[in-house]
Design a protein around this motif. Structure first.
Motif, PDB file in Angstrom:
ATOM      1  N   PHE A 123     -26.507  15.736 -47.779  1.00 21.79           N
ATOM      2  CA  PHE A 123     -26.045  15.247 -46.481  1.00 21.79           C
ATOM      3  C   PHE A 123     -24.590  14.792 -46.558  1.00 21.79           C
ATOM      4  O   PHE A 123     -24.119  14.076 -45.691  1.00 21.79           O
ATOM      5  N   ALA A 143     -28.985  12.042 -41.309  1.00 20.66           N
ATOM      6  CA  ALA A 143     -29.724  12.176 -42.578  1.00 20.66           C
ATOM      7  C   ALA A 143     -31.097  11.492 -42.530  1.00 20.66           C
ATOM      8  O   ALA A 143     -32.111  12.092 -42.916  1.00 20.66           O
ATOM      9  N   CYS A 164     -23.519  13.000 -43.132  1.00 17.71           N
ATOM     10  CA  CYS A 164     -24.366  13.343 -41.988  1.00 17.71           C
ATOM     11  C   CYS A 164     -24.997  12.092 -41.358  1.00 17.71           C
ATOM     12  O   CYS A 164     -25.763  11.383 -42.014  1.00 17.71           O
TER      13      CYS A 164
END
Ligand code: HEM
Length: 185
Positions: free
Chosen positions: A115, A125, A122
């Protein structure tokens, strides 16, 4: 699922974990996921060997910087090869092998780049991990899975910015024998 079909003993271990921690005749729920460390290790190991975004997302240097021994001018597009880092033998033992047990050691999770890392990592995630874990748990709990032949599932990677399998998975799945689960499905 492809890896689990190639390693039936891992699938069996995941099923046993579900049977031990989920009350009989109840479907696994999102709140149960923290009680299923082996299932989470399977998700981590899958994201290590087959990262959904193998080159993460391209970044641009907003100013001059250095990275290790490299000088990076401003406005340079930077790609991180997460796929290669996840298979680096200096970081992982037996790196090409599908081995969820490696994540029993907590420090291993911090080496994952699935991620990204840092400020641009991200933001989805947590959500993604919960949904993937719950979906996999339900697939294992509700169905008996088998390969369509004795041959192993072909794990050759296809092309693209995400990491598909070259040939789509074909497998046999049968609703499991629990009357409650049968009734729900
Ligand atoms: C298994 C599922 C997912 C994987 C493997 C994944 C992976 C990634 C990766 C590797 C990055 C780039 C990080 C970097 O370059 O450092 C990223 C960025 C991003 N992801 Fe995900 N992601 C997933 C699901 C999601 C979900 C469910 C959402 C939203 C609900 C989401 C929203 C985003 C956004 C908005 C960015 C850009 C962040 C930024 O540039 O600041 N992702 N994701």
């Amino acid at each position: 699922m492809s890896n689990l079909l190639n390693y039936p003993e891992i699938l069996k271990k995941a099923k046993n974990e579900l049977d031990t921690h989920i009350r009989q005749n109840f479907l696994v729920d999102e709140l149960d996921i923290p009680k299923l460390p082996y299932l989470q290790s399977i998700v981590n190991e899958t994201l290590r060997l087959h990262p959904a975004a193998p080159m993460l997302v391209p970044h641009l240097s907003s100013e001059y910087c250095t990275m290790g021994e490299y000088s990076v001018p401003q406005n340079t597009i930077l790609l991180v090869n997460g796929w290669a880092i996840h298979q680096d033998p200096n970081l992982w033992s037996d790196p090409t092998h599908f081995k969820p047990e490696r994540f029993e050691k907590e420090s291993e999770t911090s080496k994952l780049l699935s991620f990204g890392l840092g400020r641009r990592a991200c933001p989805g995630a947590n959500l993604a991990q919960r949904i993937v874990s719950l979906t996999l748990a339900l697939l294992i709990q509700c169905f008996e899975w088998k390969r369509i032949s004795m041959e192993e599932i072909d794990m050759t990677e296809g092309e693209g910015i995400i990491m598909p399998e070259e040939s789509p998975l074909e497998a046999i799945c049968q609703v499991c024998q629990s009357p409650t689960i049968k009734a729900i499905l």
